[in-house]
Design a protein around this motif. Sequence first.
Motif, PDB file in Angstrom:
ATOM      1  N   PHE A   1      15.667  35.199   3.111  1.00 21.03           N
ATOM      2  CA  PHE A   1      16.988  35.191   2.472  1.00 21.03           C
ATOM      3  C   PHE A   1      17.994  34.419   3.319  1.00 21.03           C
ATOM      4  O   PHE A   1      18.819  33.661   2.781  1.00 21.03           O
ATOM      5  N   THR A   2      17.932  34.622   4.653  1.00 25.41           N
ATOM      6  CA  THR A   2      18.872  33.911   5.534  1.00 25.41           C
ATOM      7  C   THR A   2      18.664  32.407   5.455  1.00 25.41           C
ATOM      8  O   THR A   2      19.619  31.625   5.398  1.00 25.41           O
ATOM      9  N   ASP A   3      17.388  32.002   5.455  1.00 24.74           N
ATOM     10  CA  ASP A   3      17.068  30.577   5.352  1.00 24.74           C
ATOM     11  C   ASP A   3      17.528  30.012   4.020  1.00 24.74           C
ATOM     12  O   ASP A   3      18.061  28.892   3.942  1.00 24.74           O
ATOM     13  N   GLU A   4      17.326  30.759   2.958  1.00 26.65           N
ATOM     14  CA  GLU A   4      17.752  30.296   1.630  1.00 26.65           C
ATOM     15  C   GLU A   4      19.269  30.158   1.558  1.00 26.65           C
ATOM     16  O   GLU A   4      19.790  29.220   0.955  1.00 26.65           O
ATOM     17  N   LEU A   5      19.947  31.116   2.214  1.00 36.13           N
ATOM     18  CA  LEU A   5      21.406  31.020   2.210  1.00 36.13           C
ATOM     19  C   LEU A   5      21.885  29.802   2.996  1.00 36.13           C
ATOM     20  O   LEU A   5      22.809  29.097   2.596  1.00 36.13           O
ATOM     21  N   ALA A   6      21.211  29.570   4.166  1.00 37.97           N
ATOM     22  CA  ALA A   6      21.600  28.413   4.979  1.00 37.97           C
ATOM     23  C   ALA A   6      21.316  27.113   4.254  1.00 37.97           C
ATOM     24  O   ALA A   6      22.119  26.169   4.275  1.00 37.97           O
ATOM     25  N   ASN A   7      20.143  27.060   3.651  1.00 33.02           N
ATOM     26  CA  ASN A   7      19.806  25.846   2.905  1.00 33.02           C
ATOM     27  C   ASN A   7      20.506  25.777   1.553  1.00 33.02           C
ATOM     28  O   ASN A   7      20.589  24.703   0.952  1.00 33.02           O
ATOM     29  N   GLY A   8      20.961  26.897   1.101  1.00 26.47           N
ATOM     30  CA  GLY A   8      21.618  26.913  -0.209  1.00 26.47           C
ATOM     31  C   GLY A   8      23.056  26.433  -0.184  1.00 26.47           C
ATOM     32  O   GLY A   8      23.638  26.133  -1.227  1.00 26.47           O
ATOM     33  N   GLU A   9      23.651  26.362   1.018  1.00 26.42           N
ATOM     34  CA  GLU A   9      25.040  25.904   1.100  1.00 26.42           C
ATOM     35  C   GLU A   9      25.202  24.469   0.592  1.00 26.42           C
ATOM     36  O   GLU A   9      26.070  24.195  -0.246  1.00 26.42           O
ATOM     37  N   PRO A  10      24.370  23.513   1.081  1.00 29.43           N
ATOM     38  CA  PRO A  10      24.483  22.157   0.515  1.00 29.43           C
ATOM     39  C   PRO A  10      24.181  22.123  -0.980  1.00 29.43           C
ATOM     40  O   PRO A  10      24.802  21.378  -1.739  1.00 29.43           O
ATOM     41  N   ALA A  11      23.177  22.957  -1.340  1.00 20.76           N
ATOM     42  CA  ALA A  11      22.848  22.996  -2.772  1.00 20.76           C
ATOM     43  C   ALA A  11      24.022  23.528  -3.579  1.00 20.76           C
ATOM     44  O   ALA A  11      24.313  23.038  -4.685  1.00 20.76           O
ATOM     45  N   MET A  12      24.717  24.528  -3.027  1.00 28.34           N
ATOM     46  CA  MET A  12      25.892  25.053  -3.716  1.00 28.34           C
ATOM     47  C   MET A  12      26.983  23.992  -3.831  1.00 28.34           C
ATOM     48  O   MET A  12      27.624  23.841  -4.886  1.00 28.34           O
ATOM     49  N   LYS A  13      27.152  23.215  -2.740  1.00 22.65           N
ATOM     50  CA  LYS A  13      28.147  22.146  -2.792  1.00 22.65           C
ATOM     51  C   LYS A  13      27.746  21.084  -3.822  1.00 22.65           C
ATOM     52  O   LYS A  13      28.583  20.564  -4.570  1.00 22.65           O
ATOM     53  N   ASP A  14      26.438  20.772  -3.829  1.00 18.10           N
ATOM     54  CA  ASP A  14      25.956  19.792  -4.808  1.00 18.10           C
ATOM     55  C   ASP A  14      26.163  20.308  -6.225  1.00 18.10           C
ATOM     56  O   ASP A  14      26.586  19.559  -7.116  1.00 18.10           O
ATOM     57  N   ARG A  15      25.862  21.602  -6.407  1.00 13.35           N
ATOM     58  CA  ARG A  15      26.078  22.183  -7.741  1.00 13.35           C
ATOM     59  C   ARG A  15      27.562  22.181  -8.100  1.00 13.35           C
ATOM     60  O   ARG A  15      27.940  21.913  -9.243  1.00 13.35           O
ATOM     61  N   ALA A  16      28.421  22.486  -7.108  1.00 15.83           N
ATOM     62  CA  ALA A  16      29.867  22.486  -7.366  1.00 15.83           C
ATOM     63  C   ALA A  16      30.348  21.076  -7.748  1.00 15.83           C
ATOM     64  O   ALA A  16      31.174  20.901  -8.660  1.00 15.83           O
ATOM     65  N   ALA A  17      29.788  20.054  -7.036  1.00 15.56           N
ATOM     66  CA  ALA A  17      30.157  18.680  -7.361  1.00 15.56           C
ATOM     67  C   ALA A  17      29.692  18.317  -8.772  1.00 15.56           C
ATOM     68  O   ALA A  17      30.417  17.653  -9.540  1.00 15.56           O
TER      69      ALA A  17
END
Length: 197
Positions: free
Chosen positions: A57-73
Amino acid sequence: QDGIKKIDKLGKDLGFDASLLQTIPAAFAKAPSDRGNFDLLVLSQIEAEFEKCLATFTDELANGEPAMKDRAAKVEAASNEHAQALAFEEAAKTAKEASRTEQKEAETEHKAMLKAQQHAASDMRAASAGVDAAKAELTELDEGALAAFGELLEFTEIPPPAPVPAPEEHDPAPAANAAASAADAATPADVADATSA
């Protein structure tokens, strides 16, 4: 018992091994002092599984931050595209209304032109009828009265009127000279007779 049920449910949700989940109730039901080696092994395996899930879960959250930014963009870009589409739709509606107005104006102008054309055709027909009537009257006059008059001139012997002679001009000088000669030739006796008379 409630804690055991929650751990069992959470293990199932996280995909723990089924055989490991079956040992959870027996291991947790015993007091810590009563647990044997097998129970301790079960507890350590469960703890290891929880730590593994936590790391994932921690790794997914860390790696998910760029993905979240990409999704936000992507969401922002989609929102901009949506706004542009709405603006385009509004402009299209305005253009459509303007086109309808122009079409109505063109239809009105076309109707007016048709009416003017009909009036012009009616006037042309009236003028043509007048010309035809005049031609008919001329033909009737030519074939009727003028023809009869020509026949009368051809078959009637009417001598043309005699020309009127111009009045003759008399010179008064010869008459005056004749009167003077006669006066000179008169005798005194003639004068006396004329006086007595």
